[in-house]
Design a protein around this motif. Structure first.
Motif, mmCIF file in Angstrom:
data_model
loop_
_atom_site.group_PDB
_atom_site.id
_atom_site.type_symbol
_atom_site.label_atom_id
_atom_site.label_comp_id
_atom_site.label_asym_id
_atom_site.label_seq_id
_atom_site.Cartn_x
_atom_site.Cartn_y
_atom_site.Cartn_z
ATOM 1 N N VAL A 1 7.942 -2.080 -6.914
ATOM 2 C CA VAL A 1 6.883 -2.798 -6.324
ATOM 3 C C VAL A 1 6.787 -2.634 -4.758
ATOM 4 C CG1 VAL A 1 5.617 -5.062 -6.376
ATOM 5 C CG2 VAL A 1 7.442 -4.663 -8.141
ATOM 6 N N MET A 2 5.513 -2.066 -4.260
ATOM 7 C CA MET A 2 5.280 -1.981 -2.858
ATOM 8 C C MET A 2 4.202 -2.723 -2.417
ATOM 9 S SD MET A 2 5.854 2.103 -2.658
ATOM 10 C CE MET A 2 5.747 2.265 -0.912
ATOM 11 N N GLY A 3 4.586 -3.178 -1.262
ATOM 12 C CA GLY A 3 3.416 -4.137 -0.396
ATOM 13 C C GLY A 3 3.726 -3.648 1.174
ATOM 14 N N ILE A 4 2.929 -3.905 1.928
ATOM 15 C CA ILE A 4 3.048 -3.487 3.312
ATOM 16 C C ILE A 4 4.528 -3.907 4.005
ATOM 17 C CG2 ILE A 4 2.027 -5.439 4.207
ATOM 18 C CD1 ILE A 4 1.759 -1.971 5.731
ATOM 19 N N ASP A 5 5.066 -3.293 4.581
ATOM 20 C CA ASP A 5 6.422 -3.231 5.125
ATOM 21 C C ASP A 5 6.477 -2.786 6.371
ATOM 22 O OD1 ASP A 5 8.944 -3.429 5.848
ATOM 23 O OD2 ASP A 5 9.866 -2.314 4.153
ATOM 24 N N ARG A 6 6.600 -3.389 7.611
ATOM 25 C CA ARG A 6 6.233 -2.872 8.891
ATOM 26 C C ARG A 6 7.769 -2.246 9.260
ATOM 27 N NH1 ARG A 6 1.690 -4.182 12.684
ATOM 28 N NH2 ARG A 6 0.428 -5.578 11.356
ATOM 29 N N THR A 7 8.659 -2.305 8.398
ATOM 30 C CA THR A 7 10.002 -1.607 8.765
ATOM 31 C C THR A 7 10.321 -0.719 7.729
ATOM 32 O OG1 THR A 7 11.348 -3.258 7.489
ATOM 33 C CG2 THR A 7 11.049 -4.003 9.756
ATOM 34 N N ILE A 8 9.398 -0.213 7.254
ATOM 35 C CA ILE A 8 9.566 0.988 6.177
ATOM 36 C C ILE A 8 10.036 2.132 6.855
ATOM 37 C CG2 ILE A 8 7.170 2.023 6.171
ATOM 38 C CD1 ILE A 8 7.386 1.944 2.872
ATOM 39 N N ASP A 9 10.767 2.777 6.172
ATOM 40 C CA ASP A 9 11.476 3.948 6.775
ATOM 41 C C ASP A 9 11.904 5.065 5.736
ATOM 42 O OD1 ASP A 9 13.716 3.238 5.586
ATOM 43 O OD2 ASP A 9 14.730 2.398 7.219
ATOM 44 N N TYR A 10 12.250 6.327 6.325
ATOM 45 C CA TYR A 10 12.308 7.296 5.319
ATOM 46 C C TYR A 10 13.382 7.144 4.078
ATOM 47 C CZ TYR A 10 12.809 12.207 3.691
ATOM 48 O OH TYR A 10 12.805 13.298 3.023
ATOM 49 N N MET A 11 14.428 6.547 4.521
ATOM 50 C CA MET A 11 15.483 6.001 3.132
ATOM 51 C C MET A 11 14.709 5.171 2.014
ATOM 52 S SD MET A 11 18.211 7.088 2.366
ATOM 53 C CE MET A 11 19.336 7.446 3.769
ATOM 54 N N GLY B 1 1.710 -1.137 -6.698
ATOM 55 C CA GLY B 1 1.358 -1.490 -5.287
ATOM 56 C C GLY B 1 0.364 -2.971 -5.144
ATOM 57 N N THR B 2 0.848 -3.524 -4.159
ATOM 58 C CA THR B 2 -0.129 -4.803 -4.153
ATOM 59 C C THR B 2 -1.547 -4.587 -3.630
ATOM 60 O OG1 THR B 2 0.436 -4.877 -1.711
ATOM 61 C CG2 THR B 2 1.777 -6.061 -3.205
ATOM 62 N N LEU C 1 -4.981 -2.151 18.770
ATOM 63 C CA LEU C 1 -4.831 -0.829 18.976
ATOM 64 C C LEU C 1 -5.632 0.273 18.320
ATOM 65 C CD1 LEU C 1 -0.967 -0.998 19.316
ATOM 66 C CD2 LEU C 1 -2.533 -1.201 21.298
ATOM 67 N N GLY C 2 -6.247 -0.020 17.310
ATOM 68 C CA GLY C 2 -6.785 0.966 16.471
ATOM 69 C C GLY C 2 -6.185 0.919 15.044
ATOM 70 N N PHE C 3 -6.739 1.727 14.080
ATOM 71 C CA PHE C 3 -6.206 1.638 12.656
ATOM 72 C C PHE C 3 -4.690 1.675 12.481
ATOM 73 C CE2 PHE C 3 -10.921 2.581 11.911
ATOM 74 C CZ PHE C 3 -11.139 1.460 11.526
ATOM 75 N N LEU C 4 -4.120 1.016 11.766
ATOM 76 C CA LEU C 4 -2.678 1.274 11.497
ATOM 77 C C LEU C 4 -2.497 1.476 9.858
ATOM 78 C CD1 LEU C 4 -0.854 -1.654 13.589
ATOM 79 C CD2 LEU C 4 -1.357 0.743 14.485
ATOM 80 N N PRO C 5 -1.038 2.281 9.591
ATOM 81 C CA PRO C 5 -1.095 2.460 8.339
ATOM 82 C C PRO C 5 -0.937 1.413 7.455
ATOM 83 C CG PRO C 5 0.560 3.708 9.783
ATOM 84 C CD PRO C 5 -0.150 2.672 10.514
ATOM 85 N N GLY C 6 -1.782 1.324 6.351
ATOM 86 C CA GLY C 6 -1.842 0.026 5.122
ATOM 87 C C GLY C 6 -0.854 0.610 4.107
ATOM 88 N N ASN C 7 -0.594 -0.374 3.280
ATOM 89 C CA ASN C 7 0.412 -0.139 1.948
ATOM 90 C C ASN C 7 -0.239 0.997 1.222
ATOM 91 O OD1 ASN C 7 2.397 -0.889 0.379
ATOM 92 N ND2 ASN C 7 0.762 -1.607 -1.103
ATOM 93 N N GLY C 8 -1.322 1.379 1.112
ATOM 94 C CA GLY C 8 -1.724 2.335 0.250
ATOM 95 C C GLY C 8 -1.257 3.669 0.971
ATOM 96 N N GLU D 1 0.729 8.420 -11.082
ATOM 97 C CA GLU D 1 -0.607 7.371 -10.707
ATOM 98 C C GLU D 1 0.044 6.304 -10.586
ATOM 99 O OE1 GLU D 1 -3.661 7.087 -9.384
ATOM 100 O OE2 GLU D 1 -3.455 9.207 -9.124
ATOM 101 N N PRO D 2 -0.261 5.694 -9.377
ATOM 102 C CA PRO D 2 0.148 4.124 -9.280
ATOM 103 C C PRO D 2 -0.742 3.154 -9.701
ATOM 104 C CG PRO D 2 -0.799 4.931 -7.085
ATOM 105 C CD PRO D 2 -0.663 6.153 -8.150
ATOM 106 N N VAL D 3 -0.321 1.883 -10.223
ATOM 107 C CA VAL D 3 -1.209 0.672 -10.327
ATOM 108 C C VAL D 3 -1.268 -0.104 -9.279
ATOM 109 C CG1 VAL D 3 -1.369 -1.335 -11.498
ATOM 110 C CG2 VAL D 3 -0.357 0.535 -12.899
#
Lengths: 255, 255
Positions: free
Chosen positions: B119-129, B146-147, B157-164, B177-179
């Motif tokens: 299950v993936m929702g926005i995570d501002r600490t997301i990283d490679y691992m 995905g949420t 500051l402008g557009f930032l990366p969203g969960n999608g 294909e995600p849901v």
């Protein structure tokens, strides 16, 4: 098979797979070395410096001079220097890319607030903050340059995200088209031709990945050899509209 | 303009932009509150709990009861519980999603080696691992949920990366294909209708983002109002084949 003056090899999937050497390719390169025929290693890997790649190759019994190694990191640094001389740059990447950019005279350790170029190579410590900064810089007008566009690469655990995944993410958020320097762009083969003066029909590009290696040779305009030892299977290659010059199981077939 | 019984607002880009309130929208909601007209806040933001969203809204001078807030985190937790009851899940996300999943009875604090759902929702600490682990789990057969599919969201500051952006990255690497549960899926509007018994023609969905807010209303089958205060410009909206019911600069136009 035709003899060439310059044999250009992809690395991962062609000369080795992760931590395993591919014996047929290693034997082939040994033979070129014995016969004093020119060869080059042309890799989209931007994470390692030439010296680090030399060490990797030494582990597989290949003794290769540094100047025979062309990585997307070196090509990208040259590209950025040609097109954005003395520009303020912001870099996401690993040793190989930082080292290559420093060699071209760029400062890579300063936090640039308004960079003119954002350069991205694979970074296994990439995180939200790094991506967000790149997105904002590109929206503010910085050119987005990626070392390579590989979406994924194989590992023992399965496919892992490649640099292309992250460059595309930034490009989509900022609504721009990035420039990619690595294969399938012909830049690295062009640099080899310029430095050594070969004719295109004296060069051949050898690789396992149709979308990077084979298309790189086709875009450049030299012959290509597909080996069935990595990402793209021979079956998949045979369905492509543009065919490589030769398809072989492995390089023992043409020794 | 027609009067509705239920006004459903998107939040980011419609009621505020990052840390800045959008005055016209805040005035509009105050007026609804004074006239005792129903309103709902329907957000793809999965990072905050309803109480945290309440606090954010209070900062802009909006006093909103918790039950008027519908987030993609709450909707996703319900969806996963309906479709994958008692499944082992692996979660990437923030407070809002963890809180919502725990409320539905899921364990979210264990490191699951072979999850059945990622299950993936926005995570501002997301990283490679984190991304690599999700890629491997999905390649091993886990369903990817995905949420919300927002590629980006506006900030000062402008557009930032969203969960999608991150869900698509994992989906591309794993070739699945995600849901997605959040807007433009009509799930959240459906829940509001079910709970309050409105007719669809008594409801309106108001938002800045054509691809999420406006399409959500269109998919659900209610009227829609596009405001030119966020992601999609009016110019871009006018080029779409399916048009919103109304296009306005901001909500002062219809007060």
């Amino acid at each position: 098979m035709k003899q060439y003056r310059a044999y250009c090899f992809d690395l991962d999937g062609t000369v080795y797979r992760g931590t395993e050497g591919i014996d047929s390719a290693i034997r082939f390169i040994h033979k070129l070395q014995q016969n004093k025929i020119d060869y080059f290693l042309v890799t989209n890997n931007s994470s390692k410096t030439p010296v680090q790649l030399q060490t990797t190759l030494a582990n597989f019994g290949l003794d290769v001079p540094e100047e025979r190694i062309y990585s997307s990191a070196l090509a990208t640094a040259k590209y950025v220097n040609q097109h954005y001389r003395e520009a303020k740059i912001h870099v996401i990447g690993s040793d190989g890319l930082f080292h290559a950019l420093q060699k071209e005279g760029f400062e890579t350790d300063k936090e640039e607030l308004n960079p003119e170029v954002v350069v991205m190579g694979i970074d296994r410590t990439i995180d939200y903050m790094k991506l967000a900064k790149a997105c904002v810089a590109v929206q503010n007008g910085a050119q987005l340059v990626g070392t390579n566009e590989d979406i994924k690469f194989p590992s023992e655990l399965g496919f892992l995200p490649g640099n292309g995944s992250f460059v595309r993410l930034v490009a989509n958020v900022a609504a721009v088209e990035p420039v990619f320097v690595g294969k399938p762009s012909p830049v690295m083969l062009q640099v080899i031709q310029d430095e050594y003066g070969y004719h295109k029909d004296e060069m051949v590009m050898i690789g396992d990945n149709y979308d990077t290696d084979i298309l790189c040779g086709i875009h450049f305009g030299c012959d290509t050899i597909h080996v069935n030892t990595g990402v793209t299977s021979t079956e998949q290659v045979l369905q492509k509209p543009l065919q490589p010059t030769y398809c072989v199981e492995d390089l023992d077939e043409i020794s």
